[in-house]
Write an enzyme that holds these catalytic residues in place. Structure first.
Site, PDB file in Angstrom:
ATOM      1  N   TRP A  55      91.167  84.140  42.263  1.00  0.00           N
ATOM      2  CA  TRP A  55      90.253  85.442  42.240  1.00  0.00           C
ATOM      3  C   TRP A  55      89.649  85.956  41.009  1.00  0.00           C
ATOM      4  O   TRP A  55      90.162  85.914  39.995  1.00  0.00           O
ATOM      5  CB  TRP A  55      91.317  86.542  42.747  1.00  0.00           C
ATOM      6  N   MET A  56      88.379  86.339  41.021  1.00  0.00           N
ATOM      7  CA  MET A  56      87.682  87.061  40.044  1.00  0.00           C
ATOM      8  C   MET A  56      87.281  88.233  40.472  1.00  0.00           C
ATOM      9  O   MET A  56      86.747  88.417  41.780  1.00  0.00           O
ATOM     10  CB  MET A  56      86.390  86.260  39.649  1.00  0.00           C
ATOM     11  N   SER A  62      90.040  96.120  33.555  1.00  0.00           N
ATOM     12  CA  SER A  62      88.937  95.831  32.924  1.00  0.00           C
ATOM     13  C   SER A  62      88.439  96.554  31.449  1.00  0.00           C
ATOM     14  O   SER A  62      89.210  97.329  30.943  1.00  0.00           O
ATOM     15  CB  SER A  62      87.582  96.550  33.546  1.00  0.00           C
ATOM     16  N   GLU A  72      84.220 103.928  37.657  1.00  0.00           N
ATOM     17  CA  GLU A  72      84.749 102.847  37.195  1.00  0.00           C
ATOM     18  C   GLU A  72      83.668 102.193  36.044  1.00  0.00           C
ATOM     19  O   GLU A  72      82.432 102.208  36.244  1.00  0.00           O
ATOM     20  CB  GLU A  72      85.086 101.825  38.409  1.00  0.00           C
ATOM     21  N   ASP A 120      85.603  92.158  38.238  1.00  0.00           N
ATOM     22  CA  ASP A 120      84.534  92.673  37.160  1.00  0.00           C
ATOM     23  C   ASP A 120      84.414  91.758  35.984  1.00  0.00           C
ATOM     24  O   ASP A 120      85.327  91.063  35.540  1.00  0.00           O
ATOM     25  CB  ASP A 120      85.305  94.035  36.607  1.00  0.00           C
TER      26      ASP A 120
HETATM   27  N1  DQQ Z   1      88.750  96.829  38.769  1.00  0.00           N
HETATM   28  C1  DQQ Z   1      89.757  96.677  37.490  1.00  0.00           C
HETATM   29  C2  DQQ Z   1      89.662  98.293  37.222  1.00  0.00           C
HETATM   30  C3  DQQ Z   1      88.459  98.699  37.551  1.00  0.00           C
HETATM   31  C4  DQQ Z   1      88.143  98.108  38.937  1.00  0.00           C
HETATM   32  C5  DQQ Z   1      91.040  96.400  38.207  1.00  0.00           C
HETATM   33  C6  DQQ Z   1      86.577  98.125  39.265  1.00  0.00           C
HETATM   34  O1  DQQ Z   1      89.939  98.345  35.631  1.00  0.00           O
HETATM   35  O2  DQQ Z   1      88.373  99.952  37.487  1.00  0.00           O
HETATM   36  O3  DQQ Z   1      90.822  95.086  38.763  1.00  0.00           O
HETATM   37  O4  DQQ Z   1      86.262  97.027  40.281  1.00  0.00           O
END
Ligand code: DQQ
Length: 485
Positions: A35-36, A98, A215, A38
């Site tokens: 999985w990917m 992220s 985010e 951000d």
């Molecule tokens: N995805 C991350 C968070 C972010 C969110 C977690 C946004 O850091 O806020 O995988 O897609």
């Protein structure tokens, strides 16, 4: 204390399992395996572009977050490196969320990310330092906690630091946060050395008008304009042509670095496709501001073939620029290095649905210049056609609207499959640049004033492209296949 076995397990797993991934797009970054989400840590360091990503190698679903890592010279050919971060320390045992990266004056590569405290769920900002390949968590983690949050903010939603160097050589970062009114904000912090941080100000906030939690913020100057990118959750839809749910916005305005004041003047949806979230930018050595985003939407996570051993991909990196006051995007110019098999048509009359010799494929870069005849109501492009399936791009000429529709592909019925946006027509001609890469359709309309990015999962054999103009149109085409070798 870090538990080194957690990263070691990820390294062993990805090295073995990635050998079984055979069906990637040609020039879009996908996870090494699993999985990917951000893009993280997008930076030019020590002679190469580095792109990290939210990563769960062990499944096709979001899980305890690691940082995957890839490097490239041209943003098109990517080499995977071992996962950079794993949730293996007290400050981030619940996940390495992220964040971003920069090069320190001593040449070390600094990663700034959100650590999720496993027991409490608190979100706090952490650092790791490395050589561009292996990274060590900073023993002083976390470096930003709720102690630095202004009143009314909560550490349940305090994440995604984007770090940069200010003009005086000190450091700034902007994070997403949730304020007392229950909606998102972007917070500005400062540091002399990138390791000790203090709160400066609230850069901007939603006030419940631009979604809930903000985010993945990013902040930079482009042509003297200040650009704050945010990805708000739970937007209501409707206004600005936004999707109900997750969107990415560019807030455009002015910036006073001495006081940390951002004054918002304009709001723009960054991409009008179905799949685009959490964009992050970096500055190329030649001064270009380059953006890359997760080409997915949290609302549409199923639909990929079950045998596929990767999930999620990045958009093609794009160069940002302003034109007539709008933030515009064009594909990175390096893409021309992949061009092969040029096929062109000039002043081709299009009426009933037709194919054109040499115009087909699933990995291509195609520019159309469409000049509708008087009375022409709509111009249509069929993509990924075959076996009764297709995606359709329709220019509704009278309304100046561009419509993308993937509902006639074999896809899940419960998803949204259509988006519409306004296009800017110059002297009766619309330019549409379309990039296909196996599982994606990216459209750059006009001079790049509007873009539409979406993923598609038709059978690989669906290479057909058709054209139709209800009322007649003249068409110029330049099509190139995109060859990775
Ligand atoms: N995805 C991350 C968070 C972010 C969110 C977690 C946004 O850091 O806020 O995988 O897609």
């Amino acid at each position: 204390m870090t538990d080194a076995s957690i990263l070691a397990r990820a390294w062993a797993y990805e090295a073995a399992e990635s050998l079984r991934v055979t069906d990637r797009p040609a020039f879009h970054l996908t996870p090494r395996v699993g999985w990917m989400n951000d893009p993280n840590g997008f930076s030019y360091h020590d002679g190469a572009y580095h792109l990290f990503y939210q990563y769960h190698p062990y499944s096709m679903k979001w899980g305890p977050m690691h940082w995957g890592h890839a490097v490239s010279q041209d943003l098109l050919h990517w080499t995977y490196l071992p996962a950079a971060l794993a949730p293996d320390s007290e400050a981030d045992g619940g996940g390495c969320f992220s964040g971003s990266a920069l090069t320190l004056p001593d040449g070390r590569h600094l990663l700034m990310y959100t650590g999720i405290q496993r027991e409490s769920g608190a979100q706090q900002q952490c650092l790791a330092v490395g050589d561009g390949r292996a990274y060590e968590k900073y023993p002083g983690n976390p470096v930003l906690t709720r102690a630095e949050l202004p009143e009314g903010f909560t550490d349940r939603d305090f994440r995604d630091p984007k770090i940069w160097r200010a003009s005086d050589g000190t450091y700034r970062c902007v994070t997403g946060a949730m304020s007392g009114d229950g909606s998102g904000a972007a917070l500005l912090f400062a540091s002399e050395d990138a390791f000790t941080w203090r709160f400066v100000t609230v850069l901007d906030r939603s006030r419940n008008a631009l979604g809930k939690m903000w985010e993945c913020p990013d902040f930079f100057l482009l042509d003297d304009r200040a650009v704050l990118l945010v990805s708000p959750c739970e937007m209501a839809g409707e206004s600005l042509g936004v999707l109900p749910g997750s969107n990415s916005l560019a807030l455009l305005g002015t910036w006073d670095e001495s006081t940390g004041t951002f004054h918002r003047e304009q709001v723009q949806l960054i991409d009008h496709g179905l799949d685009f979230y959490a964009p992050q930018t970096t500055l190329a050595p030649d001064g270009r501001r380059i953006l890359v985003a997760w080409m997915q939407n949290w609302a549409f996570l199923d639909g990929q073939p079950p045998q596929q051993r990767w999930f999620g991909q990045m958009t093609l990196p794009r160069e940002l620029f302003f034109r007539r006051g709008r933030l515009c995007q064009r594909p990175i110019r390096e893409i021309s290095s992949l061009h092969t098999n040029h096929v062109s048509f000039r002043n081709q009359l299009i009426q009933a649905e037709t194919t054109l010799p040499g115009i087909h494929g699933r990995k291509l870069d195609m520019t159309l210049r469409v000049r509708p005849r008087a009375g022409c109501a709509a111009f249509r492009v069929g993509l990924n056609c075959g076996g009764g399936l297709r995606a359709t791009l329709i220019w509704r000429i009278g309304e100046s609207l561009l419509h993308f529709d993937r509902s006639a592909l074999e896809v899940h019925a419960n998803h949204l499959h259509e988006r519409t946006c306004r296009v800017f027509v110059m002297d009766g001609e619309l330019s549409l640049r379309i990039l296909l890469d196996r599982n994606s359709v990216e459209v750059f309309a006009g001079e790049g004033e509007t873009t539409m990015s979406s993923v598609v999962y038709p059978p690989d054999a669906n290479e057909g492209i058709t054209f139709q103009a209800d009322g007649g149109a003249e068409l110029d085409i330049d099509k190139y296949d995109l060859d990775q070798e």
